[in-house]
Design a protein around this motif. Structure first.
Motif, PDB file in Angstrom:
ATOM      1  N   PHE A   1      76.972 -41.815  33.756  1.00 36.75           N
ATOM      2  CA  PHE A   1      76.669 -42.767  34.826  1.00 36.75           C
ATOM      3  C   PHE A   1      77.912 -43.554  35.161  1.00 36.75           C
TER       4      PHE A   1
ATOM      5  N   LEU B   1      75.899 -33.114  32.999  1.00 37.48           N
ATOM      6  CA  LEU B   1      76.293 -33.861  34.192  1.00 37.48           C
ATOM      7  C   LEU B   1      77.193 -35.007  33.774  1.00 37.48           C
ATOM      8  N   PRO B   2      77.963 -35.554  34.719  1.00 40.76           N
ATOM      9  CA  PRO B   2      78.876 -36.645  34.364  1.00 40.76           C
ATOM     10  C   PRO B   2      78.099 -37.882  33.916  1.00 40.76           C
TER      11      PRO B   2
ATOM     12  N   LEU C   1      65.391 -32.896  30.773  1.00 42.86           N
ATOM     13  CA  LEU C   1      66.424 -33.854  31.145  1.00 42.86           C
ATOM     14  C   LEU C   1      67.512 -33.922  30.080  1.00 42.86           C
TER      15      LEU C   1
ATOM     16  N   ALA D   1      65.108 -47.843  31.751  1.00 41.43           N
ATOM     17  CA  ALA D   1      65.659 -46.637  32.375  1.00 41.43           C
ATOM     18  C   ALA D   1      66.611 -47.012  33.497  1.00 41.43           C
TER      19      ALA D   1
ATOM     20  N   LEU E   1      62.468 -43.442  29.759  1.00 40.52           N
ATOM     21  CA  LEU E   1      61.537 -42.758  30.663  1.00 40.52           C
ATOM     22  C   LEU E   1      60.401 -42.124  29.871  1.00 40.52           C
TER      23      LEU E   1
ATOM     24  N   VAL F   1      72.331 -38.432  39.681  1.00 41.84           N
ATOM     25  CA  VAL F   1      71.495 -38.378  38.490  1.00 41.84           C
ATOM     26  C   VAL F   1      70.489 -39.529  38.509  1.00 41.84           C
ATOM     27  N   LYS F   2      70.967 -40.671  38.962  1.00 43.47           N
ATOM     28  CA  LYS F   2      70.056 -41.810  39.063  1.00 43.47           C
ATOM     29  C   LYS F   2      68.983 -41.535  40.114  1.00 43.47           C
ATOM     30  N   LEU F   3      69.359 -40.811  41.138  1.00 39.07           N
ATOM     31  CA  LEU F   3      68.362 -40.439  42.153  1.00 39.07           C
ATOM     32  C   LEU F   3      67.223 -39.649  41.504  1.00 39.07           C
TER      33      LEU F   3
ATOM     34  N   LEU G   1      70.943 -33.189  31.617  1.00 35.66           N
ATOM     35  CA  LEU G   1      71.705 -34.395  31.933  1.00 35.66           C
ATOM     36  C   LEU G   1      73.056 -34.408  31.234  1.00 35.66           C
TER      37      LEU G   1
ATOM     38  N   LEU H   1      72.036 -40.732  52.554  1.00 34.42           N
ATOM     39  CA  LEU H   1      70.638 -40.663  52.154  1.00 34.42           C
ATOM     40  C   LEU H   1      70.055 -42.067  52.018  1.00 34.42           C
TER      41      LEU H   1
ATOM     42  N   ILE I   1      66.282 -39.728  38.363  1.00 33.27           N
ATOM     43  CA  ILE I   1      65.471 -40.647  37.539  1.00 33.27           C
ATOM     44  C   ILE I   1      64.532 -41.449  38.426  1.00 33.27           C
TER      45      ILE I   1
END
Lengths: 115, 776
Positions: free
Chosen positions: B668, B665-666, B658, B611, B624, A26-28, B662, B560, A30
């Motif tokens: 952070f 999604l889990p 988002l 952010a 953001l 998720v940070k990717l 978001l 990555l 952003i």
């Protein structure tokens, strides 16, 4: 003003790269957003800044009155803004889909083809 | 001639088709091509004997000075004759040898292609053409050595020969390019007269090293000799051909061809003499340790190649004459020996000397041929090999450099070769009859014809050596020695070379007598063999693989992050270096920042930072959004209303998107260690700083004329719009916009498809609609 914005853009890039180097996917995303904004701004600023002279031709004239801001980088950035939105929405949905299937948001768990 | 070579390649391609019509008669039919070339060459002989050169011009790529020009002088004539004559014999022989092999068509394709490549190599006048044929021989011989590709040993040996010879080929390419630079021509005939200019040139040292590397790898000189015995896994006709007339002779040919150009420097003389003498002695020493017939022959080829290199190194008139005699003698006896080895192999089912005995009763003709060829190999009168060896000794005795050392090595090689030759005849054909895996029978006439002809020639030329004098004279002239009248004879009187021959005969007999003991003794040296050049080859290959593995694991680790970091660091290095080198002015302060503008910039920074730092997803998205709206404000402040509107719309939709996704999604999580975060922070700050510097440098650089001047002037008259940005988007750069629409369409399709996989998702409809809205 350009030096101020140059430093600002450098900070935006740094923030974007920092976020892209996180393990959380998720940070990717952003980071990706920050990066596209920073890049658009970079193109815009590098072409030179002009105050109070939008590239418009007044009614009844064939050329603008006096010097105006460069319209070409603006056109390019406009295209870039829209495309980065397309890419972003695709990325967001992809991440969402991957989460649904794999149930992890850790990029290190996604590096094998088998999950 | 060019047509003949090209026709040969075409014929090679047609071999499978011919084989379907003609069956086992294909090989003899195909032998007609080299046989007719032999006739053509013989027809040219009067010209060659008179010292003339036949030049067959054929421009190919004139702009690059590459031509397919062939030229025929004594040296090229001799090599071409050997290639064609032995090639024809080998073709006839292999038709019978591979009679039952279903792969015979493939064999014929490769063998004929190889023959033509070799022919092109010795005839080419242009350095580029020479190199192309050189590489073609490497390639075709790779396929020939690996002919039995089901066998891992064959594949390994083939790859090894390719690695060594093609690696040398690369060095040769560099060497030839430098040679052309130094000599100012790509043509060998022109280069031949420019020896002094080339040797005085600054590139002489490197080009000599590169050319010699190419020649030494091809001709299996120490320390590259190891691939040759391994190549013995090839079918026997291939070994016979590769060793007697072709492949390994290519390096020798190249050395001989370049002798007029490079041959007079001390570096050339010393290197060739030393490497040649070492190879010669080493080949003979390794040959005597073996019991496998073909491998013994292979090492004796190594020895002969060393002798030829040595003679070219000495380079006196006598040495060059000896070189030619030795070359002819070797081609004749080695071809015969290998073909006999093939007959023995087929007749008995074994190639091991210790497993054969008393075959002379069953195979008298083979025994006779083998005896003649071995006498020549041993260097005994009255065969041609004897004349070659005597000439070698007399040339070595006149050498200017390192005379004692090379004489000792040459003497050792001669006596061991004599022993090897004796063993190869005495063991299989004499002594007690031994059981062999197959009951021995005499070879067929087609198979015996070739070796018998070659061995017969060895004897005839030995008895009547003046028949060869004309050829030797013509060839030596091709090597750049003009006043060369050569006389060959069996009897020179009581000279030192005769004494050396006698001594080597006695010592050789001693070696034969104590062969078994010698072998058990040398078997104890076996552990040290892995330390040799071949061990080095395998170590390099292993290391290469390990390097590839390590760098793959390091660079392509699936993370990555590390890809990103790697890319960024490279970017940092390259762009940073460019900036540093350019060292241009940075941006002039320009219009100073106004208060509200600075506040907007500060808002952007604050939004981005927040952010990054927020643990809450909602706060991050809000930050953001704040940043995006600040960017829109910047657009407003600096005369870009269209951008501001677009940015506002897009930013709004992004925040909505988002916010919707978001939360599915889990949360952070902190997954990295502080050290990792610090590392990432350093990389990110460096790249950010670089971007700032880059921007300042661009802004401070000279302003190029703006492309948009035209668009500003013509937007209204031609595009009929008052908003110049819009005119550019839909008119001047309409194709760009079309591309953009396509990209968006693709993205929307992707989004829709992914959400369609789970149609009940409430986010799906919104996403798709958001996409569609955006086209406006």
């Amino acid at each position: 003003m350009e030096p101020v914005l140059a430093v600002t853009i450098g900070i935006l890039f740094a923030a974007a790269i920092y976020m892209m180097l996180r393990r959380s996917i998720v940070k990717l995303v952003i980071g990706l957003m920050l990066l596209s904004n920073a890049a658009n701004l970079l193109i815009f600023v590098t072409a030179g800044l002009t105050r109070d002279a939008p590239p418009l031709v007044p009614q009844g004239m064939s050329v603008p009155a006096g010097a105006v801001a460069d319209p070409l980088p603006q056109a390019l950035v406009l295209t870039a803004i829209v495309i980065s939105f397309g890419v972003l929405s695709f990325a967001v949905v992809l991440v969402h889909r991957a989460w649904e299937v794999v149930r992890t948001d850790d990029l290190d768990h996604l590096k094998e083809t088998d999950t | 001639m060019q047509q003949a070579v090209l026709a040969g390649f075409v014929m090679a391609g047609l071999a499978p088709l011919l084989h379907r019509w003609l069956g086992v008669r294909t090989a003899p039919m195909m032998a007609l091509l080299p046989a007719s070339l032999v006739l053509w060459l013989l027809w040219q002989w009067p010209l060659i004997a008179a010292g003339e050169t036949l030049l067959l011009a054929w421009p190919w790529v004139p702009a690059l000075e590459v031509s397919l020009t062939f030229f025929l002088d004594g040296l090229a004539w001799l090599f071409a004759l050997l290639i064609c004559a032995i090639g024809a014999l080998v073709l006839v022989y292999s038709g019978d040898y591979l009679r039952d092999d279903p792969d015979q068509p493939r064999f014929l394709v490769l063998l004929v292609a190889f023959m033509m490549a070799m022919l092109g190599l010795v005839l080419a006048d242009n350095l580029v053409t020479l190199f192309i044929f050189w590489e073609l021989t490497s390639l075709t011989s790779y396929l020939l050595i690996g002919f039995h590709h089901e066998d891992p040993a064959a594949r390994r040996a083939a790859l090894q020969s390719l690695m060594v010879t093609a690696g040398g080929g690369l060095a040769l390419l560099a060497g030839l390019v430098m040679l052309a630079q130094a000599g100012g021509s790509w043509s060998l005939t022109e280069l031949a007269g420019r020896g002094e200019a080339v040797q005085a040139h600054a590139l002489h040292g490197p080009l000599l090293v590169c050319v010699l590397l190419g020649a030494f790898t091809k001709s299996a000189q120490f320390p590259f000799h190891f691939w040759l015995p391994n190549a013995m896994v090839a079918p026997t006709p291939v070994s016979a051909y590769l060793h007697s007339a072709t492949m390994v002779k290519a390096g020798i040919y190249l050395l001989a061809r370049l002798h007029p150009v490079l041959g007079s420097s001390d570096a050339w003389v010393v290197t060739l003499s030393l490497v040649g003498a070492l190879t010669m002695a080493l080949g003979a020493c390794l040959a005597i340790r073996q019991t496998h017939l073909k491998i013994m022959l292979a090492y004796s080829t190594v020895m002969a190649l060393g002798a030829m290199t040595l003679l070219l190194g000495i380079g006196s008139r006598a040495a060059l004459a000896a070189f030619v005699v030795f070359l002819v003698a070797h081609a004749l006896y080695k071809g015969a020996m290998f073909l006999v080895a093939g007959i023995l192999d087929q007749a008995t089912g074994t190639r091991d000397l210790t497993g054969m005995g008393g075959l002379r009763h069953r195979m008298p003709w083979t025994a006779l041929v083998a005896g003649l060829a071995a006498l020549s190999l041993a260097g005994l009168p009255p065969l041609l090999g004897y004349i070659g060896k005597e000439a070698l000794f007399s040339a070595v005795l006149e050498a200017d450099h390192l005379r004692g050392a090379i004489l000792a090595l040459a003497f050792l090689a001669a006596l061991l070769t004599l022993a090897v030759a004796a063993l190869m005849v005495l063991r299989p054909f004499f002594g007690a009859v031994r059981e062999t895996p197959r009951p021995p029978r005499e070879g067929s006439p087609a198979m015996l014809a070739g070796p018998a002809l070659l061995a017969g020639l060895s004897l005839w030329l030995g008895l009547a050596p003046h028949g060869l004098e004309g050829l030797v004279t013509a060839t030596v002239q091709g090597l750049g020695v003009r006043e060369a009248a050569v006389h060959l004879t069996l009897w020179h009187g009581l000279t030192l070379p005769l004494g050396l021959s006698l001594a080597s005969l006695l010592l050789g007999a001693l070696v034969v007598r104590h062969w078994e003991g010698l072998r058990t003794w040398s078997a104890r040296l076996e552990p040290f063999m892995t330390l040799g050049p071949e061990g080095g080859y395998w170590a390099v290959m292993r290391g290469w693989l390990r390097l590839a593995e390590a760098q793959t694991r390091w660079l392509q680790n699936g993370h990555l992050r590390s890809y990103l970091v790697m890319t960024l660091l490279v970017l940092l290095g390259l762009v940073g270096h460019a900036l540093f080198v350019r060292n241009g002015a940075l941006a002039a302060p320009g219009p100073s920042a106004r208060m509200h503008e600075a506040v907007v910039a500060a808002l952007m920074v604050a939004g981005a930072m927040t952010a990054c730092l927020m643990r809450s997803r909602l706060a991050a998205v809000a930050a953001l959004g704040a940043m995006g709206f600040s960017i829109a404000l910047t657009f407003v402040l600096f005369s870009a209303p269209d951008l501001a509107i677009t940015q506002l719309l897009v930013e709004t939709m992004t925040v909505v998107l988002l916010a919707l996704v978001l939360f599915r999604l889990p949360r952070f999580a902190i997954l990295s260690t502080p050290l990792q975060r610090l590392r990432d922070l350093v990389v990110a700050s460096l790249v950010g700083g670089l971007i700032s510097l880059l921007m300042l440098s661009v802004l401070g650089g000279e302003q190029l004329p703006r492309i948009s001047e035209y668009m500003i002037a013509n937007g209204q008259p031609l595009g009929h719009g008052h908003n110049l940005v819009n005119v550019i988007l839909v008119d001047f750069r309409a194709l760009d916009t079309l591309g953009e629409v396509i990209v968006l369409g693709l993205a929307a399709t992707g989004v829709f498809a992914m959400l369609g996989l789970r149609p009940e998702g409430p986010a799906s409809r919104r996403d798709a609609r958001a996409e569609e809205d955006d086209h406006g």
